[in-house]
Write a protein that holds these residues in place. Structure first.
Motif, short mmCIF file in Angstrom:
data_model
loop_
_atom_site.label_atom_id
_atom_site.label_comp_id
_atom_site.label_asym_id
_atom_site.label_seq_id
_atom_site.Cartn_x
_atom_site.Cartn_y
_atom_site.Cartn_z
N LEU B 16 0.82 -1.21 0.00
CA LEU B 16 0.00 0.00 0.00
C LEU B 16 0.86 1.27 0.00
N ASN B 18 3.07 2.18 -2.20
CA ASN B 18 3.26 2.78 -3.52
C ASN B 18 1.99 3.53 -3.94
N PRO B 19 2.14 4.79 -4.36
CA PRO B 19 0.97 5.62 -4.66
C PRO B 19 0.04 5.00 -5.69
N LEU B 22 -1.76 2.10 -4.13
CA LEU B 22 -2.77 2.60 -3.20
C LEU B 22 -4.03 3.00 -3.97
N LYS B 23 -3.84 3.65 -5.11
CA LYS B 23 -5.00 4.03 -5.92
C LYS B 23 -5.78 2.81 -6.38
N PHE B 25 -5.89 -0.07 -4.91
CA PHE B 25 -6.56 -0.63 -3.74
C PHE B 25 -7.79 0.19 -3.37
N ARG B 26 -7.69 1.49 -3.47
CA ARG B 26 -8.85 2.32 -3.15
C ARG B 26 -9.97 2.10 -4.15
N LEU B 29 -11.63 -0.97 -2.93
CA LEU B 29 -12.41 -0.62 -1.74
C LEU B 29 -13.71 0.06 -2.14
#
Lengths: 102, 102
Positions: B16, B18-19, B22-23, B25-26, B29
Motif C-alpha cells: 500500500l 506505492n501511490p 494505493l490508488k 486498492f482504493r 475498496l
DNA sequence: GCTATGATTCGATAAGAATCGAACTATAAC
DNA sequence: GTTATAGTTCGATTCTTATCGAATCATAGC
C-alpha cells in the motif's frame, strides 16, 4: 480531524512497509498501551530499540525520522534520551481507512 | 481468524506504500462498497484501472500481483477481463492492528 | 482458424531505499 | 573542562523497486 490525502496515506504505509520500521512502530504501540498516568515514563525509548534490533544506531535514527515524517509517531527528548509517542490522530485515520468509507 | 505475522503485515503495508498501488486498492475498496447482491458485477475491473491511471498495462499487472500476494485483494477472471475483490479478512486484521491490542 | 483486445512475461533502465562505518554533535556526570 | 554515552550526519555501497517497450499468451467474436 482533517482528511488525509492519498500522499500522506501512501507515505504512512511505505513507512510501515519496512520490517525494521514496523518493529519500531510496534514497540511504540506496545509502550503506549502500557502507559497509564502522566507520571509514567513518557514513551518508547530509542535507546532500547537500538539495543533490541539487529541494526546500527544510524539506521535506527534514519527509520525513526521516516516514521516521524510520515506522521505516525512524535519524538521528544529527555536529557540524553529520545522517546517516541504514538500520533493518535494518524492511528485513527488509518483505522478509518480500512474500516469505513473515508 | 489466524494471527498475522510481522512479515505479512510489513508486506501488506509495503504494497500500500506505492501511490499507484494505493490508488488501485482504493478503487477496489470503493467498488466493494457499491456492490450489493450476487447479481451485481463482481469487483473492480483491471481494465478500468489501466485506463484511469497514468501507467502502462504491464505496470498495472505487476501492481495487482503485488497486492494479491500481500493478501489484500483477490483476483478473478471473467472472460477476457480480470476483476479484483477485497480480502475482507485482511482488511479486518489491518483494522485491528491500528485499533486494538493484536 | 483469424482477428481484435485484455492481460502477462521478459529484459532493461533508472530511481530510491536500507544499511554501514567514520566522524560529528549533544547532554550528563564528574 | 574532560569524559562517557546517546544520537545524528555524511558518503558509499548494495539491493530493491517502479516503470517501460516489445514480444507473447488468452479469450471472445466472427
Amino acid at each position: 480531524m482533517s482528511a488525509i490525502t492519498d500522499d500522506q496515506l501512501a507515505r504512512a504505509f511505505a513507512a510501515l512497509g519496512n520490517p525494521n520500521r514496523l518493529k519500531i512502530f510496534r514497540s511504540v504501540l506496545a509502550h503506549q498501551r502500557r502507559d497509564i498516568g502522566p507520571e509514567e515514563d513518557a514513551g518508547c525509548l530509542i535507546y532500547d530499540v537500538i539495543n533490541k534490533l539487529d541494526i546500527g544506531a544510524p539506521t535506527v535514527s534514519h527509520h525513526v525520522k521516516v516514521l516521524e515524517k510520515a506522521g505516525l509517531i512524535r519524538v521528544t527528548r529527555n536529557g540524553k534520551f529520545l522517546s517516541c509517542l504514538l500520533n493518535e490522530e494518524m492511528r485513527t485515520k488509518l483505522t478509518l481507512f480500512f474500516n469505513s468509507a473515508l
